[in-house]
Structure formats: C-alpha cells, structure tokens
Design a protein around this motif. Structure first.
Motif, PDB file in Angstrom:
ATOM      1  N   VAL A  87      51.228  51.719  27.608  1.00 15.66           N
ATOM      2  CA  VAL A  87      51.852  51.126  28.647  1.00 15.66           C
ATOM      3  C   VAL A  87      50.336  49.672  29.297  1.00 15.66           C
ATOM      4  O   VAL A  87      50.070  48.574  29.708  1.00 15.66           O
ATOM      5  N   ALA A  88      48.972  50.741  29.157  1.00 15.93           N
ATOM      6  CA  ALA A  88      48.209  49.958  29.399  1.00 15.93           C
ATOM      7  C   ALA A  88      47.535  48.691  28.440  1.00 15.93           C
ATOM      8  O   ALA A  88      47.061  47.693  28.743  1.00 15.93           O
ATOM      9  N   MET A  89      47.710  48.700  26.852  1.00 13.83           N
ATOM     10  CA  MET A  89      47.324  47.760  26.266  1.00 13.83           C
ATOM     11  C   MET A  89      48.834  45.887  26.566  1.00 13.83           C
ATOM     12  O   MET A  89      48.430  45.090  26.148  1.00 13.83           O
ATOM     13  N   MET A  90      49.937  46.479  27.045  1.00 16.90           N
ATOM     14  CA  MET A  90      51.127  45.952  27.458  1.00 16.90           C
ATOM     15  C   MET A  90      50.503  44.996  29.023  1.00 16.90           C
ATOM     16  O   MET A  90      51.511  43.962  28.588  1.00 16.90           O
ATOM     17  N   GLY A  91      50.841  44.990  30.163  1.00 21.31           N
ATOM     18  CA  GLY A  91      50.144  45.007  30.811  1.00 21.31           C
ATOM     19  C   GLY A  91      49.606  43.345  31.128  1.00 21.31           C
ATOM     20  O   GLY A  91      49.005  42.662  30.340  1.00 21.31           O
ATOM     21  N   GLY A  92      49.063  42.987  32.341  1.00 21.09           N
ATOM     22  CA  GLY A  92      48.800  42.474  32.448  1.00 21.09           C
ATOM     23  C   GLY A  92      48.968  40.793  33.125  1.00 21.09           C
ATOM     24  O   GLY A  92      49.084  39.606  33.154  1.00 21.09           O
ATOM     25  N   GLY A  93      50.149  40.764  34.339  1.00 22.54           N
ATOM     26  CA  GLY A  93      50.418  39.995  35.044  1.00 22.54           C
ATOM     27  C   GLY A  93      49.918  39.236  36.519  1.00 22.54           C
ATOM     28  O   GLY A  93      49.532  40.205  36.432  1.00 22.54           O
ATOM     29  N   LEU A  94      50.541  38.626  36.818  1.00 24.02           N
ATOM     30  CA  LEU A  94      49.961  37.545  37.732  1.00 24.02           C
ATOM     31  C   LEU A  94      51.043  36.567  38.573  1.00 24.02           C
ATOM     32  O   LEU A  94      51.815  36.015  37.616  1.00 24.02           O
ATOM     33  N   CYS A  95      50.938  36.190  39.910  1.00 22.15           N
ATOM     34  CA  CYS A  95      52.028  35.530  40.317  1.00 22.15           C
ATOM     35  C   CYS A  95      50.883  34.356  41.773  1.00 22.15           C
ATOM     36  O   CYS A  95      50.062  35.362  42.033  1.00 22.15           O
ATOM     37  N   TRP A  96      50.906  33.069  41.395  1.00 24.15           N
ATOM     38  CA  TRP A  96      50.857  32.398  42.198  1.00 24.15           C
ATOM     39  C   TRP A  96      51.145  32.613  43.687  1.00 24.15           C
ATOM     40  O   TRP A  96      52.907  32.768  43.633  1.00 24.15           O
ATOM     41  N   ILE A  97      51.588  32.760  44.853  1.00 23.62           N
ATOM     42  CA  ILE A  97      52.120  32.665  45.663  1.00 23.62           C
ATOM     43  C   ILE A  97      51.697  32.077  46.981  1.00 23.62           C
ATOM     44  O   ILE A  97      49.764  32.899  47.857  1.00 23.62           O
ATOM     45  N   ASP A  98      52.447  31.223  47.990  1.00 24.32           N
ATOM     46  CA  ASP A  98      51.558  31.452  48.744  1.00 24.32           C
ATOM     47  C   ASP A  98      51.517  32.131  50.482  1.00 24.32           C
ATOM     48  O   ASP A  98      52.601  31.646  51.340  1.00 24.32           O
ATOM     49  N   TYR A  99      51.324  33.832  50.422  1.00 23.20           N
ATOM     50  CA  TYR A  99      51.506  34.659  51.129  1.00 23.20           C
ATOM     51  C   TYR A  99      51.546  33.917  52.562  1.00 23.20           C
ATOM     52  O   TYR A  99      51.977  34.551  53.314  1.00 23.20           O
ATOM     53  N   ASP A 100      50.182  33.365  52.829  1.00 24.75           N
ATOM     54  CA  ASP A 100      50.460  32.536  54.683  1.00 24.75           C
ATOM     55  C   ASP A 100      50.910  31.541  54.286  1.00 24.75           C
ATOM     56  O   ASP A 100      50.643  31.499  55.706  1.00 24.75           O
ATOM     57  N   GLN A 101      51.379  30.852  54.081  1.00 27.01           N
ATOM     58  CA  GLN A 101      52.296  29.601  54.175  1.00 27.01           C
ATOM     59  C   GLN A 101      51.358  28.581  54.641  1.00 27.01           C
ATOM     60  O   GLN A 101      51.870  27.875  55.869  1.00 27.01           O
ATOM     61  N   ASP A 102      50.036  28.018  54.123  1.00 22.29           N
ATOM     62  CA  ASP A 102      49.064  27.970  55.356  1.00 22.29           C
ATOM     63  C   ASP A 102      49.131  26.230  53.936  1.00 22.29           C
ATOM     64  O   ASP A 102      47.357  25.505  54.348  1.00 22.29           O
ATOM     65  N   GLY A 103      49.551  26.091  52.543  1.00 19.90           N
ATOM     66  CA  GLY A 103      49.502  25.060  52.005  1.00 19.90           C
ATOM     67  C   GLY A 103      48.393  24.641  50.398  1.00 19.90           C
ATOM     68  O   GLY A 103      48.659  24.777  49.548  1.00 19.90           O
ATOM     69  N   TRP A 104      47.920  26.121  50.550  1.00 19.94           N
ATOM     70  CA  TRP A 104      47.200  27.069  49.556  1.00 19.94           C
ATOM     71  C   TRP A 104      47.325  27.868  48.876  1.00 19.94           C
ATOM     72  O   TRP A 104      48.419  29.431  49.575  1.00 19.94           O
ATOM     73  N   LEU A 105      47.976  28.493  46.993  1.00 17.80           N
ATOM     74  CA  LEU A 105      48.561  28.742  46.260  1.00 17.80           C
ATOM     75  C   LEU A 105      47.523  30.398  46.121  1.00 17.80           C
ATOM     76  O   LEU A 105      46.456  29.833  46.439  1.00 17.80           O
ATOM     77  N   ASP A 106      47.796  31.315  46.667  1.00 17.77           N
ATOM     78  CA  ASP A 106      47.530  32.464  46.533  1.00 17.77           C
ATOM     79  C   ASP A 106      47.364  33.291  45.507  1.00 17.77           C
ATOM     80  O   ASP A 106      48.817  32.611  45.372  1.00 17.77           O
ATOM     81  N   LEU A 107      46.838  34.007  44.784  1.00 22.44           N
ATOM     82  CA  LEU A 107      47.283  35.038  44.152  1.00 22.44           C
ATOM     83  C   LEU A 107      47.416  35.825  43.997  1.00 22.44           C
ATOM     84  O   LEU A 107      46.467  36.846  44.304  1.00 22.44           O
ATOM     85  N   TYR A 108      48.360  36.673  43.415  1.00 25.50           N
ATOM     86  CA  TYR A 108      48.213  38.274  43.382  1.00 25.50           C
ATOM     87  C   TYR A 108      48.015  38.736  41.367  1.00 25.50           C
ATOM     88  O   TYR A 108      48.537  38.061  41.024  1.00 25.50           O
ATOM     89  N   VAL A 109      47.097  39.996  41.647  1.00 23.76           N
ATOM     90  CA  VAL A 109      46.991  40.107  40.054  1.00 23.76           C
ATOM     91  C   VAL A 109      47.473  41.773  39.887  1.00 23.76           C
ATOM     92  O   VAL A 109      46.854  42.614  40.758  1.00 23.76           O
ATOM     93  N   VAL A 110      48.064  41.880  38.902  1.00 28.41           N
ATOM     94  CA  VAL A 110      48.600  43.636  38.608  1.00 28.41           C
ATOM     95  C   VAL A 110      47.511  43.838  37.874  1.00 28.41           C
ATOM     96  O   VAL A 110      47.247  44.009  37.090  1.00 28.41           O
ATOM     97  N   ASN A 111      47.318  45.749  38.071  1.00 32.79           N
ATOM     98  CA  ASN A 111      46.241  46.451  37.260  1.00 32.79           C
ATOM     99  C   ASN A 111      46.736  47.563  36.263  1.00 32.79           C
ATOM    100  O   ASN A 111      48.213  47.433  37.096  1.00 32.79           O
ATOM    101  N   SER A 112      46.374  47.818  36.118  1.00 33.88           N
ATOM    102  CA  SER A 112      46.512  49.367  35.709  1.00 33.88           C
ATOM    103  C   SER A 112      45.560  50.095  34.360  1.00 33.88           C
ATOM    104  O   SER A 112      44.685  49.415  34.755  1.00 33.88           O
ATOM    105  N   TYR A 113      45.849  50.655  33.749  1.00 30.56           N
ATOM    106  CA  TYR A 113      44.938  51.802  33.759  1.00 30.56           C
ATOM    107  C   TYR A 113      45.371  52.806  32.529  1.00 30.56           C
ATOM    108  O   TYR A 113      46.534  53.159  32.461  1.00 30.56           O
ATOM    109  N   ALA A 114      44.569  53.196  31.411  1.00 29.50           N
ATOM    110  CA  ALA A 114      44.791  54.149  30.810  1.00 29.50           C
ATOM    111  C   ALA A 114      45.158  55.541  31.398  1.00 29.50           C
ATOM    112  O   ALA A 114      44.765  55.784  32.254  1.00 29.50           O
ATOM    113  N   VAL A 115      45.965  56.228  30.745  1.00 29.83           N
ATOM    114  CA  VAL A 115      46.830  57.958  32.082  1.00 29.83           C
ATOM    115  C   VAL A 115      45.536  58.665  31.821  1.00 29.83           C
ATOM    116  O   VAL A 115      45.655  59.097  32.704  1.00 29.83           O
TER     117      VAL A 115
END
Length: 585
Positions: A87-115
C-alpha cells in the motif's frame, strides 16, 4: 443548478477582448450569434500587454519546487526503513483544484505511511503524516490543510477533483486502502467529509477515481478501480504481487442527484451496469472515461495490473428496469486493447491527428508501454497496437512508468508525452529512483504519430531521478503553457515549470462540470485540433480542469466549437490566441 459567475471568481484578471461571433445551437436549432466575454489571468510579474506566448531561450522543464514553496512536503512512507508494504509503495496521487475559485489552481497531495511505522510516527512525530492542500497564491504555494479541514491522516492512494453537487465549488474524492473520503467544498474555504452519508465510503483498497455523466442525466458519476484485497492472501499463488492476493471489485457510483435535504447521494451499480460481475476480480490501477467511438457518450477504459485491460462500451438505454440508463459492454478483446501487462497510468488523446482518441498505458520493467491508435470506423471500435511504429525504440522497456499524460508542452498543435518513472518494490530510495521521460510528438512536423526522445533536451536529466508515482499537468502560474507536478514515494514533490520559446496558445474554461466535452479548433490553413475534457487520468490524479490548445504560429482560431455531453454545440468565430476564455453551454 446555479454555478457562480466566473467573472466574479477571478482575482487579478484583465479583460482582453470580446468576441463578436458567438453561436449556440442544439441539434434542432439553427446558428445564432451573440458575444461572450473572454478573460485571462495575469500574474503581477507578467507583462500584461504581451500578445504572444513566445519567450527567449530553448524550451525546458525546470525544477521550481523550492522556489514556489512546495519543498515543505514529503511523502511519509518508509521514513525509518523499508518494509514489504505494498500500500505504501503504490500510492502517491495528487489533484489540481481551484478550491477557492480565485483563478489560480491549488494542489491537493495524498499522503501515506508504512503500517509498521504507525507507532513510531505517533511517538516521534506527534501523529501520522497528513495529506496536504496547498493554496496557490499567484504562483506561490502555502499549506492550508489544517484551516480548510482537508488534512486527513491516511494510507492514501489517489484523488479526483470534481463538483459532485453542481454548486460551483469543486469537491475532492480520495481513495485509500481502507475507507475513502469525500470532501465537500463548503464554498467558504473549508471542506466537510461526507463519504458515508453520500454512499461512497467504499471500504477496501481502491486506486483510480474518474468522473463523468454516464447516463446523461446531468449529474457527475464516479468510477473506482479496485485493486487488491490485502486481507485475503492466496497461499497457492505462483506469481508475485498482486497475484498473491485476491482482487478487489471495481465500483461504479451513479449520482442520484439532490435528495429532499438538498444533499447529493450515490448508488453503487457496478455489477448491474456490467462491470466485474463475477469473481475472480482483477487488479485495477488506472482508468479513463473517454468517447472511443465518438457516439456522444463516455466509454470506460481500465488498466489492470497483470490482468487483461478492459474497455467498456457505453450503450444508452431508454427502457431500463434497473433505473441506470445505460449498460457497459466489455469489448477489450475485440477492440484489441486487452494486453496483460502491468497496466498502471492511463492517458488519452488524439496524438496522431486523425480525429479519434487514442490510448497510452504505462507498464513495468521489461514490458513495452501500451500504445493504441484508435482506428474505429462507424459502430466498430478497433485499436491498432502502435508501439513498434512510433519511431522510438523499445518504449518502456527497462522503465517502470506511472503518471503520464498527452499534452502540448511546446505549443506546436500536437500532443507530446511525459512518463514519470520509479521502481517497485521500493527497497532503496536512491537505487529505485528513475528520471522522468519526455517524448516530442512529430505530427506537427509532418510525421503523424511519430515520437522523438527529448528527455535530455527538455532538462529532465538535470532535474534528476525520483521514485515517481502520480503526475498531473497544469498551468500553475497562469502564463499560458503547461507545467507538471510529480509525486514520489517517501520523498518530495517535484514541480517542473515550462520555460523557454513556444508558439501561440488558447485555454478554454467551461462554466460547469462537463467531462466528455470536446473542444474543436479550426485554423485558417484548414487544420483541425480536438481535445477531450477529462476528470481523472494519469496515475491517481486530476489534471488542469481547463482545456489547453497549442496553436503554433497561428494567432487566431477561425472557428472554436464546444461539443457538450448533452448534444448541444457552442461556436465562436475569430478567437484571438494567447488568452483564457470562458464558455457556457
């Protein structure tokens, strides 16, 4: 549904022009003319008067991670050592999202850890590593996960950004090895978790999430690729991971729209719709919703790890006792895309300029990447294995590819290709790191469908190797060209800024949520460029929600048409290059 006016949402924008010829027509309507406004974001240090995207110097992708404030992030896996934790080896996703709708793309990064390191995280670091939302403040990033309520501690995988309730504010869906999260955007700078209430908590290890309106009711639906049932080991296994465990079923959630309380809920209909109705379930990692047969609805491609890839053709139904509105019919074998490689990342686009959307899938080690040219005719869906016809020897062999994407980085009208690499299993960060590859498309140079290795020329060897996973292209600095963010296992992010001389361009933002919409640009010399809008692609990622078109030397588009998923069309005439325009259906 009411969407906020984009002219009121953008900060630091200037009105560039007003196009005179604007026409909207459905299949039953004749063309009419009107005029939408066009706006383009301009950063404070950018020349507001420039009319061309051209810059001096050779085209390069330059590492600016530290310069923009993203060097504060590190993926949490294997902080104190290496463990056999897939699980820890396979993750590492991310998303561009303008969450505050100001015209600049924000970034969400998905984290993980070894159990095995969870206790050590608590003892030595005060808690588990958290996923992070970075607010884009005109090209500089500031971590705002805590104050926005989005910084969950997860054994996470990927994410997809979409406006699931059509209120004008993009939400976040996050896949994990346990229960998934749906973060509703409250529109006030905060998020509220509501996966269970919406019916999409989906316990188990899911990976890719992709979004599209599959039954044409106007509401975004959600597909999740199921990967491994980590709690059910196969003692009789004769192959390595993931075949040492049972697979996890793919899931399909159809939106039920707003309920009486004003909230959106979903119904899981994967089996009824024709997806993985029998065991054993396959190991899904990548997915893409794309209209392969150009019949106006979204088909589904699933990249399976060591199992045949699947292509599901969408067949709409009027009389439907199940209340779904369509069925998926699996045609992977007959369409010739059912290879059994280690399918991981997926991207789609018309890379050879023939008007049909092709497929590219990253694979592992000694396998070729999968390159499928779309040769479909009328109702017959067919792809050609083009891996030996690209002009690049042994593409993928010796590499382990993950995040990927077709995008016009050099603005010459065709789609170039980036592949993010990193070995698996992860046993040593230095030994398992690999450089990112860049392949220049030569279609604009008169060689349709041909690629040329340009990794060194683009500066990617200088950027250095990483244990790469997710990646997503976006114009983070609003200068008109596409940059790329990459995630790594146990390591930092890497943001590569597109710098140097390029041609003209146009960006198109749609006022609403319209995955599957097709944008067509017709140039004065007769060339036609088409782009399809996706929500979810690459590997565990969401890319720039705006459509980007490179125009080469053309300074104007003679006719720009948006083909909406419901069959309507919107056309603009005489659209000037080098700006962002908003288009409404």
């Amino acid at each position: 549904m009411k969407n906020p006016n984009p002219l009121h949402l953008w900060i630091g924008v200037i009105i560039l022009s007003i196009v005179v010829a604007f026409a909207t027509r459905s299949n039953e309507q004749s063309e009419e003319t009107s005029s939408p406004e066009q706006v383009s974001p301009v950063s404070e240090n950018q020349d507001e008067s420039r009319s061309s995207a051209a810059e001096t110097g050779p085209l390069r992708l330059v590492d600016v991670t530290a310069d923009v404030g993203l060097d504060t992030y590190q993926h949490g896996a294997f902080r104190w050592g290496f463990h056999g934790d897939p699980v820890a080896m396979m993750g590492g996703g991310l998303c561009w999202i303008d969450y505050d709708q100001d015209g600049w793309l924000d970034l969400y990064v998905v984290n993980s850890y070894a159990v095995n390191e969870a206790g050590q995280w608590d003892r030595e670091m005060g808690g588990l590593p958290r996923s992070t939302l970075f607010q884009n403040q005109q090209g500089q990033f500031v971590a705002v996960g805590d104050e926005t309520g989005s910084d969950y501690p997860l054994r996470g995988n990927g994410c997809v950004a979409a406006d699931f309730n059509l209120d004008g504010w993009p939400d976040l869906y996050i896949t994990t090895a346990r229960a998934n999260l749906l973060l509703w955007n409250n529109g006030d700078g905060t998020f509220s978790e509501g996966a269970a209430d919406a019916g999409v908590a989906a316990y188990g290890w899911q990976t890719a999430g992709v979004v599209g309106d599959l039954n044409k009711d106007g509401w975004p639906d959600l597909f999740l690729a199921g990967y491994v049932d980590i709690n059910n080991r196969l003692e009789s296994a004769t192959m390595g991971f993931p075949n040492t465990h049972l697979g996890r079923r793919d899931l399909l959630f159809i939106s039920q729209g707003l309920d009486d309380s004003g909230r959106v809920s979903f119904r899981e209909v994967g089996i009824e719709a024709g997806i993985e109705s029998t065991e054993p379930y396959e190991y899904g990692l990548g997915a893409l919703l794309t209209d392969v047969d150009r019949d106006g609805d979204l088909d589904l491609f699933v990249a399976n790890d060591t199992n045949p890839n699947r292509l599901y053709e969408n067949q709409q139904m009027e009389a439907d006792p199940e209340g779904i509105g369509f069925r998926f019919v699996e045609i992977g074998r007959t369409a010739a895309v059912d290879d059994t490689n280690s399918g991981m990342g997926v991207t789609g686009g018309d890379f050879d300029g023939n008007g049909r959307f092709d497929l590219f899938i990253t694979n592992l080690g000694d396998q070729f990447h999968s390159v499928y040219k779309n040769d479909s005719v009328a109702d017959e869906v067919n792809f050609e294995d083009a891996v030996g016809e690209l002009g690049v020897d042994d593409i993928g062999v010796g590499w382990t590819g993950w995040g990927t994407g077709w995008a016009d980085y050099d603005h010459d009208t065709d789609l170039d290709l980036i592949v993010v690499n990193g070995r698996v299993p992860v046993l040593d960060f230095a030994e398992d790191a690999m450089i990112t590859q860049y392949f220049e498309n030569l279609t604009a140079q008169g060689e349709p469908g041909q690629l040329a290795e340009a990794t060194q020329a683009m500066g990617l060897e200088e950027a250095g190797p990483l244990v790469g996973r997710g990646s997503a292209a976006a114009d983070y600095d609003n200068d008109g060209d596409l940059d790329i963010i990459m995630a790594s296992i146990g390591g930092p992010l890497r943001l590569l800024e597109n710098q140097g001389e390029k041609g003209n361009w146009l960006q198109i933002a749609l006022t609403g949520t319209f995955p599957g919409a097709v944008v067509r640009a017709e140039l004065a010399d007769g060339q036609i460029i088409e782009r399809e809008m996706h929500i979810g692609s690459s590997y565990l990622a969401s890319e720039d929600p705006r459509c980007h078109i490179g125009l080469g030397e053309a300074d104007k588009i003679e006719k720009l048409t948006v083909f909406w998923p419901d069959g309507r069309e919107t056309s603009l005439s005489g659209v000037e290059a080098n700006q962002l325009i908003w288009i409404s259906p």
